[in-house]
Design an enzyme around this catalytic site. Structure first.
Site, PDB file in Angstrom:
ATOM      1  N   LEU A   1      -1.129  73.902 -15.897  1.00 53.46           N
ATOM      2  CA  LEU A   1       0.084  73.398 -16.557  1.00 53.46           C
ATOM      3  C   LEU A   1       0.077  71.881 -16.714  1.00 53.46           C
ATOM      4  O   LEU A   1       0.648  71.347 -17.646  1.00 53.46           O
ATOM      5  CB  LEU A   1       1.327  73.823 -15.774  1.00 53.46           C
ATOM      6  CG  LEU A   1       1.609  75.336 -15.726  1.00 53.46           C
ATOM      7  CD1 LEU A   1       2.787  75.626 -14.815  1.00 53.46           C
ATOM      8  CD2 LEU A   1       1.893  75.874 -17.118  1.00 53.46           C
ATOM      9  N   GLY A   2      -0.551  71.207 -15.782  1.00 55.38           N
ATOM     10  CA  GLY A   2      -0.602  69.751 -15.898  1.00 55.38           C
ATOM     11  C   GLY A   2      -0.969  69.126 -14.573  1.00 55.38           C
ATOM     12  O   GLY A   2      -1.073  69.801 -13.547  1.00 55.38           O
ATOM     13  N   LYS A   3      -1.184  67.808 -14.619  1.00 60.13           N
ATOM     14  CA  LYS A   3      -1.459  67.104 -13.372  1.00 60.13           C
ATOM     15  C   LYS A   3      -0.824  65.729 -13.438  1.00 60.13           C
ATOM     16  O   LYS A   3      -0.669  65.141 -14.518  1.00 60.13           O
ATOM     17  CB  LYS A   3      -2.958  67.018 -13.109  1.00 60.13           C
ATOM     18  CG  LYS A   3      -3.714  66.190 -14.115  1.00 60.13           C
ATOM     19  CD  LYS A   3      -5.169  66.083 -13.722  1.00 60.13           C
ATOM     20  CE  LYS A   3      -5.923  65.248 -14.739  1.00 60.13           C
ATOM     21  NZ  LYS A   3      -7.329  65.107 -14.445  1.00 60.13           N
ATOM     22  N   GLY A   4      -0.411  65.260 -12.283  1.00 58.02           N
ATOM     23  CA  GLY A   4       0.191  63.936 -12.207  1.00 58.02           C
ATOM     24  C   GLY A   4      -0.643  63.084 -11.283  1.00 58.02           C
ATOM     25  O   GLY A   4      -1.807  63.381 -11.022  1.00 58.02           O
ATOM     26  N   ALA A   5      -0.037  62.029 -10.786  1.00 55.77           N
ATOM     27  CA  ALA A   5      -0.779  61.136  -9.908  1.00 55.77           C
ATOM     28  C   ALA A   5      -1.123  61.840  -8.598  1.00 55.77           C
ATOM     29  O   ALA A   5      -2.095  61.513  -7.943  1.00 55.77           O
ATOM     30  CB  ALA A   5       0.052  59.895  -9.634  1.00 55.77           C
TER      31      ALA A   5
ATOM     32  N   LYS B   1      -0.265  65.569  -7.912  1.00 50.96           N
ATOM     33  CA  LYS B   1      -0.463  67.013  -7.829  1.00 50.96           C
ATOM     34  C   LYS B   1      -1.003  67.621  -9.129  1.00 50.96           C
ATOM     35  O   LYS B   1      -0.884  67.031 -10.203  1.00 50.96           O
ATOM     36  CB  LYS B   1       0.826  67.705  -7.401  1.00 50.96           C
ATOM     37  CG  LYS B   1       2.011  67.480  -8.293  1.00 50.96           C
ATOM     38  CD  LYS B   1       3.196  68.228  -7.720  1.00 50.96           C
ATOM     39  CE  LYS B   1       4.320  68.330  -8.703  1.00 50.96           C
ATOM     40  NZ  LYS B   1       5.276  67.243  -8.611  1.00 50.96           N
ATOM     41  N   VAL B   2      -1.556  68.814  -8.924  1.00 53.01           N
ATOM     42  CA  VAL B   2      -2.043  69.599 -10.050  1.00 53.01           C
ATOM     43  C   VAL B   2      -1.170  70.852 -10.064  1.00 53.01           C
ATOM     44  O   VAL B   2      -0.840  71.404  -9.019  1.00 53.01           O
ATOM     45  CB  VAL B   2      -3.513  70.016  -9.857  1.00 53.01           C
ATOM     46  CG1 VAL B   2      -4.034  70.684 -11.114  1.00 53.01           C
ATOM     47  CG2 VAL B   2      -4.350  68.820  -9.510  1.00 53.01           C
ATOM     48  N   VAL B   3      -0.780  71.269 -11.269  1.00 52.33           N
ATOM     49  CA  VAL B   3       0.157  72.389 -11.342  1.00 52.33           C
ATOM     50  C   VAL B   3      -0.434  73.528 -12.185  1.00 52.33           C
ATOM     51  O   VAL B   3      -0.956  73.295 -13.281  1.00 52.33           O
ATOM     52  CB  VAL B   3       1.515  71.926 -11.931  1.00 52.33           C
ATOM     53  CG1 VAL B   3       2.553  73.030 -11.820  1.00 52.33           C
ATOM     54  CG2 VAL B   3       2.005  70.667 -11.237  1.00 52.33           C
TER      55      VAL B   3
ATOM     56  N   ASP C   1      13.297  58.947  -7.962  1.00 57.58           N
ATOM     57  CA  ASP C   1      12.239  58.798  -8.982  1.00 57.58           C
ATOM     58  C   ASP C   1      12.638  59.513 -10.274  1.00 57.58           C
ATOM     59  O   ASP C   1      11.863  60.254 -10.872  1.00 57.58           O
ATOM     60  CB  ASP C   1      10.902  59.339  -8.450  1.00 57.58           C
ATOM     61  CG  ASP C   1       9.714  58.817  -9.259  1.00 57.58           C
ATOM     62  OD1 ASP C   1       9.885  57.823 -10.004  1.00 57.58           O
ATOM     63  OD2 ASP C   1       8.626  59.403  -9.165  1.00 57.58           O
TER      64      ASP C   1
HETATM   65  N1  LIG Z   1       7.717  73.205 -12.544  1.00 59.43           N
HETATM   66  C1  LIG Z   1       6.847  72.945 -13.513  1.00 59.43           C
HETATM   67  N2  LIG Z   1       6.743  73.764 -14.575  1.00 59.43           N
HETATM   68  C2  LIG Z   1       5.879  73.505 -15.542  1.00 59.43           C
HETATM   69  N3  LIG Z   1       5.028  72.457 -15.554  1.00 59.43           N
HETATM   70  C3  LIG Z   1       5.074  71.598 -14.529  1.00 59.43           C
HETATM   71  C4  LIG Z   1       5.978  71.788 -13.453  1.00 59.43           C
HETATM   72  N4  LIG Z   1       5.794  70.778 -12.584  1.00 59.43           N
HETATM   73  C5  LIG Z   1       4.845  70.002 -13.096  1.00 59.43           C
HETATM   74  N5  LIG Z   1       4.399  70.481 -14.257  1.00 59.43           N
HETATM   75  C6  LIG Z   1       3.347  69.914 -15.108  1.00 59.43           C
HETATM   76  O1  LIG Z   1       2.415  69.258 -14.281  1.00 59.43           O
HETATM   77  C7  LIG Z   1       2.353  67.876 -14.608  1.00 59.43           C
HETATM   78  C8  LIG Z   1       2.238  67.087 -13.335  1.00 59.43           C
HETATM   79  O2  LIG Z   1       3.406  67.223 -12.579  1.00 59.43           O
HETATM   80  P1  LIG Z   1       4.142  65.958 -11.946  1.00 59.43           P
HETATM   81  O3  LIG Z   1       4.290  64.922 -13.007  1.00 59.43           O
HETATM   82  O4  LIG Z   1       5.361  66.413 -11.279  1.00 59.43           O
HETATM   83  O5  LIG Z   1       3.040  65.520 -10.925  1.00 59.43           O
HETATM   84  P2  LIG Z   1       3.068  64.282  -9.949  1.00 59.43           P
HETATM   85  O6  LIG Z   1       1.741  64.208  -9.314  1.00 59.43           O
HETATM   86  O7  LIG Z   1       4.236  64.381  -9.078  1.00 59.43           O
HETATM   87  O8  LIG Z   1       3.169  63.164 -11.023  1.00 59.43           O
HETATM   88  P3  LIG Z   1       3.912  61.793 -11.115  1.00 59.43           P
HETATM   89  O9  LIG Z   1       4.296  61.335  -9.777  1.00 59.43           O
HETATM   90  O10 LIG Z   1       2.894  60.938 -11.760  1.00 59.43           O
HETATM   91  O11 LIG Z   1       5.093  62.028 -12.021  1.00 59.43           O
HETATM   92  C9  LIG Z   1       3.606  67.556 -15.383  1.00 59.43           C
HETATM   93  O12 LIG Z   1       3.388  66.534 -16.294  1.00 59.43           O
HETATM   94  C10 LIG Z   1       3.902  68.883 -16.081  1.00 59.43           C
HETATM   95  O13 LIG Z   1       3.193  68.950 -17.302  1.00 59.43           O
END
Ligand SMILES: Nc1ncnc2c1ncn2[C@@H]1O[C@H](COP(=O)(O)OP(=O)(O)OP(=O)(O)O)[C@@H](O)[C@H]1O
Length: 628
Positions: free
Chosen positions: A102-106, A108-110, A218
């Site tokens: 679904l995606g990844k951020g700094a 986590k990977v989802v 945040d």
């Molecule tokens: N509950 C969810 N349902 C669908 N997609 C999600 C969900 N949570 C996260 N994602 C996807 O995963 C990606 C990464 O999630 P998220 O941004 O929360 O990660 P993070 O590591 O906390 O990032 P950051 O701190 O940089 O915002 C998101 O951009 C989104 O595309």
């Protein structure tokens, strides 16, 4: 992101790697965390001093690749190719992780996952953490589990697995608000913006009204998720959320969205979420990331602490929106609460009239005035399109204090619009029936025209066959006629020959040019002659005179033949005999003369039939030859 300590280590890693990521960062300085020796302010200043040259990453880029497991990218790529399948199951067997990334951020990977117990899809979040870091997460998980609101992503379960911390949350189908804003290019309209804002604020009202208060810390468009099918908005990424027992001191968040008081050491309240909400609203109406003009965190920090507003604020056109954003970015005390903003005139819900039911004739209507977003206010009433008027009915409801007077004009207008729509629908239905009839008639016409055209075609085809037959019979007849014509010509030739002799005589007018023009010998016309009379060395003169005499040519003519032969160096009969067919043609003698000489050579004697049959006049052959 589940814990400030984790964040600290993550941000340290980011710094070490020389990458500044505009994502949540934390610098510990809690009241009760005295072991932390570095003040938050000095940390930020340090950051500013140490890494001024580091470019701020474009905010649309996926962040945090330095923290990612390298296999993740491959998994994601593979997941695109494969069809959806289970790749991992939680220890309790309830959650099945799918290969859908679904995606990844700094941090986590989802992935998409299935809740096998409830039968719905969920999000499987994976965070790389150490066992020590996990221990500190217990408290946060408790917060997340206690949060239950339609505008906040539900947290289901969490567990630690090797070096991975996994937690299951509600799945959002359309990604983040930031991604979605780009899809509504150039910009979402004001109706959408208001709808989003109401939902975000409802979530914030819930968090801030929680006992004890929860501060998200945040809030940004990356952490707000959307279910596109229903335009449903939920606040996610609760990892930074913190119960507010007292004032908070931890510097945490995303620089562009962090209120100035977060950088200070005086502590902050839930109003930091309002500041961040203001920045979100700014991004929604301009489509620009706040402080896009800054190239690093230090610049952002400097501007925020000096209360210099983001450049894109100057591009906000709607004065009401501008006032609201300015209020959110004002000092902590001036800032409205989430509830106050929700009630702000900009977001105040406007009533809408909806049609619940109607009879077949569309006369007896069941209507409802709905105040969208305000669950409490909704008025149902009957309306007779023949006897009632919108003006009377609304005035009556206001008189009875069922509706607030300020909406009189709006609701009256809405009912009238609805009535107009119904009349339009009725007319459209009647027009449709008439149209259908027309179409049916036209169809019939076309069908009979088609039938006629078909019959014409068949008749024409038959005519063509007839004509073709006639043509072929004409052709046959023409062929027969041609054959007959040829036969007649041949017969005519025969008659000519039998009447006038050899056809070559007609060629007497011309000088023979080819051997083929030489006349065919006709045995009836020539009497065998002994060629031995003329041996090889016989002079050509003698021979020619002999041939002329044999063919009744006068001497002058004969001498002319001799001259022509001698001109060609033909001096003896032997020379003449040596001639090839083509040489004969080059001598320049008449066809008759040539034939006379040739016949003489092969020992044939010319016996002109004309002499035997004519009445004393010369034959045409002789006449021609003499003439020549
Ligand atoms: N509950 C969810 N349902 C669908 N997609 C999600 C969900 N949570 C996260 N994602 C996807 O995963 C990606 C990464 O999630 P998220 O941004 O929360 O990660 P993070 O590591 O906390 O990032 P950051 O701190 O940089 O915002 C998101 O951009 C989104 O595309």
């Amino acid at each position: 992101m589940m814990n400030d300590n984790i964040l600290k280590s993550k941000s340290d890693e980011s710094i070490d790697s020389g990458v500044y990521s505009p994502t949540a960062t934390a610098y510990e300085k809690d009241e009760d965390s005295e072991q932390n020796t570095t003040s938050s302010l000095s940390l930020v200043r340090q950051l500013a001093a140490q890494f001024p040259e580091y470019e701020r990453r474009p905010h649309m880029e996926p962040f945090g690749s330095v923290l990612m497991n390298p296999n993740v990218e491959m998994d994601a790529e593979r997941s695109k190719q494969d069809s959806e399948r289970v790749i991992e199951v939680s220890n309790n067997g309830r959650y099945a992780k799918l290969n859908t990334f679904l995606g990844k951020g700094a941090f986590k990977v989802v992935y998409k996952a299935i809740d096998r117990e409830e039968g719905y899809e969920v999000a499987w979040n994976v965070l790389q953490v150490t066992r020590q870091e996990v221990k500190a997460l217990g408290h946060e998980i408790e917060i997340l589990k206690s949060v239950r609101h339609p505008n906040i992503i539900t947290f289901h379960e969490a567990w630690y697995n090797d070096s991975e911390f996994v937690f299951i949350t509600e799945l959002m189908t359309s990604g983040t608000l930031r991604e979605y804003i780009r899809k509504l290019s150039p910009l979402p309209n004001m109706k959408i913006v208001k709808r989003w804002c109401r939902q975000i604020l409802k979530g914030l009202v819930y968090l801030h009204g929680h006992q004890p208060t929860i501060i998200h810390r945040d809030i940004k468009c990356d952490n707000i998720f959307i279910n596109g099918a229903h335009g449903e908005i939920k606040i996610g990424d609760m990892g930074t959320a913190e119960m507010k027992v007292d004032k908070k001191y931890t510097v945490i968040g995303t620089p562009e969205f962090m209120a100035p008081e977060m950088y200070e050491e005086k502590g902050y309240s839930e109003k930091v979420d309002i500041y961040a909400f203001g920045m979100c609203l700014l991004e929604m109406v301009t489509g620009e990331y706040p402080y896009n003009e800054c190239t690093n965190a230090a610049q952002v920090f400097k501007k925020v602490t000096q209360t210099i507003r983001p450049e894109c604020l100057s591009r906000v056109q709607d004065p009401e929106v501008l006032t609201l954003i300015n209020n959110c970015l004002a000092t902590e005390h001036e800032r409205m609460s989430a509830q106050e903003i929700l009630e702000h005139s900009f977001l105040a819900v406007e009533p809408e009239v909806v049609l619940l039911a109607t009879d077949v004739g569309m006369k007896q209507l069941a209507l409802q005035v709905v105040f969208k977003g305000m669950d409490k206010l909704s008025v149902k009433f009957e309306f007779n399109a023949d006897t009632d008027t919108a003006e009377d009915v609304v005035a009556e409801m206001i008189e009875e204090q069922v509706l607030p007077e300020r909406y009189q004009q709006l609701i009256t207008g809405d009912i009238n619009r609805l009535l107009r729509d119904l009349t339009k629908q009725q007319n459209t239905a009647a027009e449709k029936i008439e149209d259908d009839r027309m179409v049916w008639r036209r169809e019939n016409d076309i069908r009979s025209e088609l039938e006629r055209a078909k019959n014409d075609l068949i008749a024409t085809k038959e005519k063509i066959v007839d004509i073709e037959k006639k043509c072929s019979s004409f052709e046959q007849r023409a062929q027969i006629a041609e054959e007959r014509y040829k036969d007649t010509i041949i017969a005519l030739e025969q008659v000519k020959i039998s009447t006038f002799g050899e056809p070559e005589l007609e060629a007497e007018n011309s000088i023979a040019t080819t051997t083929t023009t030489l006349p065919i010998t006709n045995s009836e016309e020539y009497i065998p002659f002994d060629s031995s009379e003329y041996p090889h060395d016989t002079s050509i003169e003698k021979f020619v005179l002999g041939a002329a005499a044999a063919t009744n040519r006068n001497k002058d003519k004969a001498l002319e033949w001799v001259r022509k032969l001698q001109d060609q160096d033909i001096m003896t009969v032997g020379d003449l005999r040596d001639l090839h067919d083509e040489d004969w043609a080059g001598i320049g003698l008449t066809v008759f003369a040539l034939r006379a000489l040739k016949n003489m050579l092969v020992g044939k004697k010319h016996q002109p039939r004309s002499r035997a049959t004519s009445s004393g006049t010369n034959t045409p052959i002789e006449e021609q030859d003499q003439y020549l």
